[in-house]
Scaffold this motif. Sequence first.
Motif, PDB file in Angstrom:
ATOM      1  N   ALA A  85     -17.198  -0.413   5.309  1.00 57.48           N
ATOM      2  CA  ALA A  85     -16.929  -1.611   4.510  1.00 57.48           C
ATOM      3  C   ALA A  85     -16.085  -1.270   3.289  1.00 57.48           C
ATOM      4  O   ALA A  85     -15.150  -2.001   2.939  1.00 57.48           O
ATOM      5  CB  ALA A  85     -18.245  -2.262   4.095  1.00 57.48           C
ATOM      6  N   LEU A  86     -16.393  -0.151   2.631  1.00 58.53           N
ATOM      7  CA  LEU A  86     -15.607   0.272   1.469  1.00 58.53           C
ATOM      8  C   LEU A  86     -14.158   0.543   1.852  1.00 58.53           C
ATOM      9  O   LEU A  86     -13.240   0.286   1.061  1.00 58.53           O
ATOM     10  CB  LEU A  86     -16.223   1.517   0.837  1.00 58.53           C
ATOM     11  N   ASP A  87     -13.956   1.022   3.062  1.00 59.85           N
ATOM     12  CA  ASP A  87     -12.598   1.327   3.519  1.00 59.85           C
ATOM     13  C   ASP A  87     -11.730   0.075   3.640  1.00 59.85           C
ATOM     14  O   ASP A  87     -10.496   0.172   3.664  1.00 59.85           O
ATOM     15  CB  ASP A  87     -12.645   2.046   4.872  1.00 59.85           C
ATOM     16  N   THR A  88     -12.365  -1.098   3.718  1.00 59.85           N
ATOM     17  CA  THR A  88     -11.584  -2.348   3.788  1.00 59.85           C
ATOM     18  C   THR A  88     -11.127  -2.815   2.412  1.00 59.85           C
ATOM     19  O   THR A  88     -10.294  -3.724   2.320  1.00 59.85           O
ATOM     20  CB  THR A  88     -12.395  -3.482   4.446  1.00 59.85           C
ATOM     21  N   CYS A  89     -11.664  -2.214   1.348  1.00 64.62           N
ATOM     22  CA  CYS A  89     -11.341  -2.650  -0.018  1.00 64.62           C
ATOM     23  C   CYS A  89     -10.047  -1.995  -0.491  1.00 64.62           C
ATOM     24  O   CYS A  89     -10.016  -1.255  -1.487  1.00 64.62           O
ATOM     25  CB  CYS A  89     -12.493  -2.333  -0.965  1.00 64.62           C
ATOM     26  N   THR A  90      -8.988  -2.263   0.213  1.00 64.08           N
ATOM     27  CA  THR A  90      -7.679  -1.705  -0.110  1.00 64.08           C
ATOM     28  C   THR A  90      -6.898  -2.661  -1.001  1.00 64.08           C
ATOM     29  O   THR A  90      -7.210  -3.861  -1.083  1.00 64.08           O
ATOM     30  CB  THR A  90      -6.884  -1.457   1.174  1.00 64.08           C
TER      31      THR A  90
END
Length: 240
Positions: free
Chosen positions: A207-212
Amino acid sequence: MHLALIDASLGTPHAKRNFQREVDATLTIYDANEGEIPPPIGHPEPVETDDGPIQSFDGVIISGSQSSVYDDNRPWIQPLSRWVEGAIADDVPLLGVCWGHQLLAQILGGTVKGGSYELGYVEVTQETEDPIWTNIPNPFTVFATHSDHVVEMPPGATLLASNETGVQAFRHEQVYTVQFHPEYDRQTATAMIHSKTTLSEDEVQAALDTCTDANVEAARPAKRIFDNFLDHVESSSTPA
């Protein structure tokens, strides 16, 4: 324009801050989990607000929450549901966000059930043309955080948006709902992801990886939902 904001979050500061930033209207906030709800619809006395007494609300927004709409251990949900039923009956424009989306679905006769988590920035597809989508691309990017889902739409409701997880938005007369969070900023998104202690490290990291930067920027157009809802409120001739 004056709206009631039903803050159903359980004591977090995010909802108040985000809605006050994104909604271009005067908001009187009611902490639902503290038992606060607006006065009864049709109450003869003016509503007391920080800006003085007013005769009515033009519309209502119901926020997200860490609770479930079907949780019988939350004593504030039932009286709030009764108030919302009255607002719907009185044709007050309502916008439900995440938990608010689920609450309105349940009140209107739909079904909400627990399921898998949808967490992070996701893509949503518009299913029906509607003024709520004015100046919003199709498909569009939004932040989502929920494990409850509207698995059966209310009778007479129109599906407005969906993705692989199911119903993402619907309309029922004066009621609009969205499962995602157009009001979120990056700070809120990452804080919410880190709060999911029941998820595995891999799920949290995914999920954190989507916070681009790209996704945060792509989610900005969805904030226009609030302006489009205010246009809907303004066109309504029936204040609460």
